[in-house]
Design a protein around this motif. Structure first.
Motif, PDB file in Angstrom:
ATOM      1  N   SER A   1      31.180  28.204  61.685  1.00  0.00           N
ATOM      2  CA  SER A   1      31.340  29.586  61.215  1.00  0.00           C
ATOM      3  C   SER A   1      32.620  29.732  60.387  1.00  0.00           C
ATOM      4  O   SER A   1      32.670  30.511  59.432  1.00  0.00           O
ATOM      5  N   SER A   2      33.649  28.959  60.710  1.00  0.00           N
ATOM      6  CA  SER A   2      34.874  28.990  59.910  1.00  0.00           C
ATOM      7  C   SER A   2      34.637  28.384  58.534  1.00  0.00           C
ATOM      8  O   SER A   2      35.230  28.833  57.544  1.00  0.00           O
TER       9      SER A   2
ATOM     10  N   LEU B   1      35.865  30.163  55.172  1.00  0.00           N
ATOM     11  CA  LEU B   1      36.757  29.471  54.245  1.00  0.00           C
ATOM     12  C   LEU B   1      36.113  29.328  52.872  1.00  0.00           C
ATOM     13  O   LEU B   1      36.791  29.410  51.849  1.00  0.00           O
ATOM     14  N   LYS B   2      34.807  29.133  52.842  1.00  0.00           N
ATOM     15  CA  LYS B   2      34.096  29.074  51.562  1.00  0.00           C
ATOM     16  C   LYS B   2      34.250  30.398  50.814  1.00  0.00           C
ATOM     17  O   LYS B   2      34.465  30.418  49.595  1.00  0.00           O
ATOM     18  N   GLN B   3      34.168  31.507  51.543  1.00  0.00           N
ATOM     19  CA  GLN B   3      34.351  32.826  50.911  1.00  0.00           C
ATOM     20  C   GLN B   3      35.765  32.964  50.350  1.00  0.00           C
ATOM     21  O   GLN B   3      35.952  33.463  49.234  1.00  0.00           O
ATOM     22  N   ILE B   4      36.747  32.513  51.112  1.00  0.00           N
ATOM     23  CA  ILE B   4      38.144  32.577  50.667  1.00  0.00           C
ATOM     24  C   ILE B   4      38.325  31.756  49.393  1.00  0.00           C
ATOM     25  O   ILE B   4      38.891  32.217  48.402  1.00  0.00           O
ATOM     26  N   LEU B   5      37.834  30.525  49.411  1.00  0.00           N
ATOM     27  CA  LEU B   5      38.000  29.639  48.257  1.00  0.00           C
ATOM     28  C   LEU B   5      37.216  30.139  47.046  1.00  0.00           C
ATOM     29  O   LEU B   5      37.669  29.986  45.904  1.00  0.00           O
ATOM     30  N   SER B   6      36.089  30.768  47.275  1.00  0.00           N
ATOM     31  CA  SER B   6      35.320  31.343  46.165  1.00  0.00           C
ATOM     32  C   SER B   6      36.092  32.483  45.510  1.00  0.00           C
ATOM     33  O   SER B   6      36.104  32.614  44.281  1.00  0.00           O
ATOM     34  N   LYS B   7      36.755  33.308  46.324  1.00  0.00           N
ATOM     35  CA  LYS B   7      37.578  34.395  45.775  1.00  0.00           C
ATOM     36  C   LYS B   7      38.758  33.829  44.984  1.00  0.00           C
ATOM     37  O   LYS B   7      39.115  34.347  43.937  1.00  0.00           O
ATOM     38  N   ILE B   8      39.355  32.761  45.505  1.00  0.00           N
ATOM     39  CA  ILE B   8      40.474  32.131  44.806  1.00  0.00           C
ATOM     40  C   ILE B   8      40.006  31.566  43.464  1.00  0.00           C
ATOM     41  O   ILE B   8      40.673  31.720  42.444  1.00  0.00           O
ATOM     42  N   LYS B   9      38.851  30.927  43.459  1.00  0.00           N
ATOM     43  CA  LYS B   9      38.320  30.386  42.205  1.00  0.00           C
ATOM     44  C   LYS B   9      38.116  31.503  41.187  1.00  0.00           C
ATOM     45  O   LYS B   9      38.468  31.357  40.008  1.00  0.00           O
ATOM     46  N   ALA B  10      37.566  32.630  41.638  1.00  0.00           N
ATOM     47  CA  ALA B  10      37.346  33.760  40.732  1.00  0.00           C
ATOM     48  C   ALA B  10      38.670  34.269  40.163  1.00  0.00           C
ATOM     49  O   ALA B  10      38.752  34.594  38.972  1.00  0.00           O
ATOM     50  N   LEU B  11      39.707  34.323  40.993  1.00  0.00           N
ATOM     51  CA  LEU B  11      41.022  34.743  40.505  1.00  0.00           C
ATOM     52  C   LEU B  11      41.558  33.763  39.468  1.00  0.00           C
ATOM     53  O   LEU B  11      42.110  34.179  38.448  1.00  0.00           O
ATOM     54  N   CYS B  12      41.398  32.488  39.738  1.00  0.00           N
ATOM     55  CA  CYS B  12      41.873  31.460  38.794  1.00  0.00           C
ATOM     56  C   CYS B  12      41.147  31.576  37.460  1.00  0.00           C
ATOM     57  O   CYS B  12      41.755  31.406  36.399  1.00  0.00           O
ATOM     58  N   GLU B  13      39.868  31.865  37.496  1.00  0.00           N
ATOM     59  CA  GLU B  13      39.093  32.012  36.265  1.00  0.00           C
ATOM     60  C   GLU B  13      39.558  33.217  35.456  1.00  0.00           C
ATOM     61  O   GLU B  13      39.343  33.271  34.257  1.00  0.00           O
ATOM     62  N   LYS B  14      40.206  34.175  36.135  1.00  0.00           N
ATOM     63  CA  LYS B  14      40.724  35.368  35.455  1.00  0.00           C
ATOM     64  C   LYS B  14      42.199  35.226  35.101  1.00  0.00           C
ATOM     65  O   LYS B  14      42.834  36.184  34.683  1.00  0.00           O
TER      66      LYS B  14
END
Length: 126
Positions: free
Chosen positions: A69-70, A74-87
Motif C-alpha cells: 500500500s505504501s 509513493l508512486k503518487q508522490i513521485l508522479s506529482k514530483i515528475k509533474a512539477l519537474c515538467e513545469k
C-alpha cells in the motif's frame, strides 16, 4: 513552503520536508495502518511547492521496508514530483538502498521505469 515533520514510528517513516534547512527526506519503515492517510500531508505539501522556485530540492528516500500500500502512495508522490519537474521545478530524487536489500533497490528502479522520473540510485556504504 512550510516545514512538514512526521515522527518515525515502528511502522511509519520519518518525514522531514524543511525548506529553511534545505532538508527533504522520508526515511525508515513504511507500512502504516493506512498509507493513504499517512502520506496525504506529503501530497498536500508537494501541492504547495511553487513552480517558479529557484531552489533546488533534493528529496532523499531511504526505506528499510515498503509495504504494497505504501508503494502506491509513493508512486503518487513521485508522479506529482515528475509533474512539477515538467513545469520547471528543480527537484532531484535520491533513492537510497542497501546492497544487501535487492527488494528496495528494485522498487526504486521500477518507479524510474513506470513513472519515467529521473531517480538517482544511491547504494549505502557499508
Amino acid at each position: 513552503m512550510k516545514k512538514l515533520y512526521i515522527k518515525e514510528t515502528l511502522n511509519s517513516p520519518k518525514v522531514l520536508l524543511d525548506p529553511s534547512k534545505k532538508r527533504y527526506e522520508i526515511t525508515g519503515k513504511s507500512f502504516p495502518e493506512n498509507s493513504r492517510t499517512f502520506y496525504q500531508p506529503v501530497l498536500d505539501w508537494i501541492d504547495e511547492v511553487p513552480m517558479e522556485t529557484e531552489e533546488k530540492i533534493q528529496l532523499s528516500l531511504d526505506f528499510e521496508y515498503v509495504s504494497s500500500s505504501s508503494v502506491i502512495s509513493l508512486k503518487q508522490i513521485l508522479s506529482k514530483i515528475k509533474a512539477l519537474c515538467e513545469k520547471g521545478a528543480n527537484i532531484q530524487v535520491l533513492w537510497h538502498y542497501d546492497m544487501d536489500d535487492p527488494d528496495i533497490k528494485e522498487i526504486g528502479q521500477e518507479y524510474k521505469k513506470l513513472i519515467g522520473i529521473d531517480i538517482q540510485m544511491v547504494e549505502k556504504k557499508a
